[in-house]
Design an enzyme around this catalytic site. Structure first.
Site, PDB file in Angstrom:
ATOM      1  N   ASP A 243      20.115  -8.582  18.165  1.00 14.38           N
ATOM      2  CA  ASP A 243      19.548  -7.402  19.046  1.00 14.38           C
ATOM      3  C   ASP A 243      19.755  -7.731  20.487  1.00 14.38           C
ATOM      4  O   ASP A 243      19.790  -6.756  21.260  1.00 14.38           O
ATOM      5  CB  ASP A 243      18.294  -6.913  18.384  1.00 14.38           C
ATOM      6  CG  ASP A 243      18.339  -6.373  17.228  1.00 14.38           C
ATOM      7  OD1 ASP A 243      18.729  -6.933  16.011  1.00 14.38           O
ATOM      8  OD2 ASP A 243      18.770  -4.945  17.184  1.00 14.38           O
TER       9      ASP A 243
HETATM   10  O1  MRU Z   1      15.995  -2.418  12.836  1.00 15.57           O
HETATM   11  P1  MRU Z   1      17.655  -2.434  12.822  1.00 15.57           P
HETATM   12  O2  MRU Z   1      18.301  -1.934  11.465  1.00 15.57           O
HETATM   13  O3  MRU Z   1      18.003  -1.844  14.066  1.00 15.57           O
HETATM   14  O4  MRU Z   1      17.974  -4.059  13.015  1.00 15.57           O
HETATM   15  C1  MRU Z   1      19.405  -4.416  13.135  1.00 15.57           C
HETATM   16  C2  MRU Z   1      19.457  -5.867  13.357  1.00 15.57           C
HETATM   17  O5  MRU Z   1      18.522  -6.554  13.312  1.00 15.57           O
HETATM   18  C3  MRU Z   1      21.009  -6.069  13.298  1.00 15.57           C
HETATM   19  O6  MRU Z   1      21.322  -7.458  12.655  1.00 15.57           O
HETATM   20  C4  MRU Z   1      21.467  -6.121  14.672  1.00 15.57           C
HETATM   21  O7  MRU Z   1      21.232  -4.835  15.395  1.00 15.57           O
HETATM   22  C5  MRU Z   1      22.982  -6.630  15.010  1.00 15.57           C
HETATM   23  S1  MRU Z   1      24.058  -5.123  14.614  1.00 15.57           S
HETATM   24  C6  MRU Z   1      25.525  -5.413  14.905  1.00 15.57           C
END
Ligand code: MRU
EC number: 5.3.1.23
Length: 353
Positions: A243
């Site tokens: 993220d």
């Molecule tokens: O809470 P989320 O579902 O938005 O978290 C997503 C993640 O942690 C993913 O691994 C990350 O955003 C990478 S997406 C290509």
């Protein structure tokens, strides 16, 4: 047929409602910035790149409908909307980066000898450009990651991933799941494991759905089975998404990533982060400053609306930060696979800072 999580055409936007997967594949329309913000906040769409693209496209949708009197008014609307969209979820950096880029381009274009209508069209074009770029970056990233793993592992490649960093978290192809797809396309993948990813089950609901959809040989495990899988299931590489990656390589990703990286080091299995360079935060020195989103306690205490936990205080961080020294395989980007220690230098070479 490949999954198309985001459908956009000429000012019309709809997204797969990920809250209904895997039971139902239903598209929901996004008709305004407010609806874009809501879909991100409520996680109808999620995943760092998808959050940025859906957020920005919700602005494009509203720009299509809106009549603006002056370039000044347009610029203020773009700026206010992007600043608002960024507030939906704090940890993923991509939407913040998109906001900076879109606002900067709008500011630059305002001085050109163009009408308000032409300025609007140009801003819309910039936003629409994010769609094609995300897909091509992911394919490049997937291939780089796959080649790196093949060089190091050679045969019988078994990959474990966490959360969902697939097509559903991006525009198409995915990042960590993109690496798994590329390995599969190259005929080199023996098997993939995905974790269920409590509290929100992105692994069980979304990654498992994508792996089955793509007919990739795969197995779902619970989060706490990672260490035994590493000791008994011949896993040869771990790849997760991100993220936000700080310039020293510290990486925020879905809660649980950190403990997987610790276990990977213990078992001598290379741990990779797969992320486009838009996920690397050039303004962040290290992971200490990354804001971790905390989500509602009901995600832990309840299952399908029914309380399953005792009446106890909860803490529900949605992300954790994996220290750079645990990312032993490297950071897979659309430009190649980098060691954490060379991120800064590579970004300078690529003119990204
Ligand atoms: O809470 P989320 O579902 O938005 O978290 C997503 C993640 O942690 C993913 O691994 C990350 O955003 C990478 S997406 C290509």
């Amino acid at each position: 047929m490949t999954l198309q999580p985001i459908k956009y055409n000429d000012g019309k936007l709809s997204i797969i409602d990920q809250l209904l997967l895997p039971q139902k594949l239903v598209y929901m329309e996004i008709n305004s910035v407010e609806e874009g913000w809501r879909a991100i906040k409520d996680m109808n769409t999620r995943g760092a790149p998808a959050i940025a693209v859906v957020g920005a496209l919700s602005l494009a949708v509203e720009l299509h409908q809106k009549s603006l009197q002056s370039k000044q008014e347009l610029q203020e609307f773009v700026s206010k909307s992007m600043d608002y969209l960024v507030t939906a979820r704090p940890t993923a950096v991509n939407i913040g980066r998109a906001a900076i880029d879109i606002k900067r381009e709008c500011q630059r274009l305002i001085g050109d000898d163009i009408t308000t209508c032409q300025l609007k069209e140009r801003v819309i074009k910039i936003i629409e450009g994010m769609l094609a770029k995300d897909e091509s970056d992911n394919i490049a990233l997937g291939d780089h990651g796959a080649k790196h793993i093949i060089e190091n592992v050679k045969e019988d490649i078994v990959v474990l991933t966490h959360c969902n960093a697939g097509a559903l978290a991006t525009v198409a192809y995915g990042t960590a799941v993109g690496v798994i797809r590329s390995l599969n396309n190259f005929g080199k993948l023996k098997h993939a494991f995905c974790t269920e990813t409590r509290a929100y089950n992105q692994g069980a609901r979304l990654t498992a759905y994508e792996l089955v959809h793509e007919k990739i040989p795969s197995t779902l495990i619970i989060d706490s089975a990672v260490s035994i899988a590493l000791s008994r299931k011949q896993i040869t590489a771990i790849v997760t998404g991100a993220d936000r990656v700080a310039m020293n390589g510290d990486t925020a990703n879905k809660i649980g990533t950190y403990q997987i990286a610790i276990s990977a080091k213990h078992h001598g299995v290379p741990f990779y982060i797969a992320a486009p360079t838009t996920t690397i935060d050039v303004n962040m020195e290290n992971g200490d400053q990354i804001v971790i989103e905390e989500r509602k306690h009901e995600e832990i205490t309840h299952f399908q609306g029914e309380r399953v936990a005792a009446d106890i205080e909860c803490w529900n961080p949605a992300f954790d930060v994996t220290p750079a020294d645990l990312i032993t395989g490297g950071i897979i980007t659309e430009y190649g696979v980098f060691k954490s220690t060379e991120l800064k230098e590579k970004f300078k070479e690529l003119n990204l800072i």
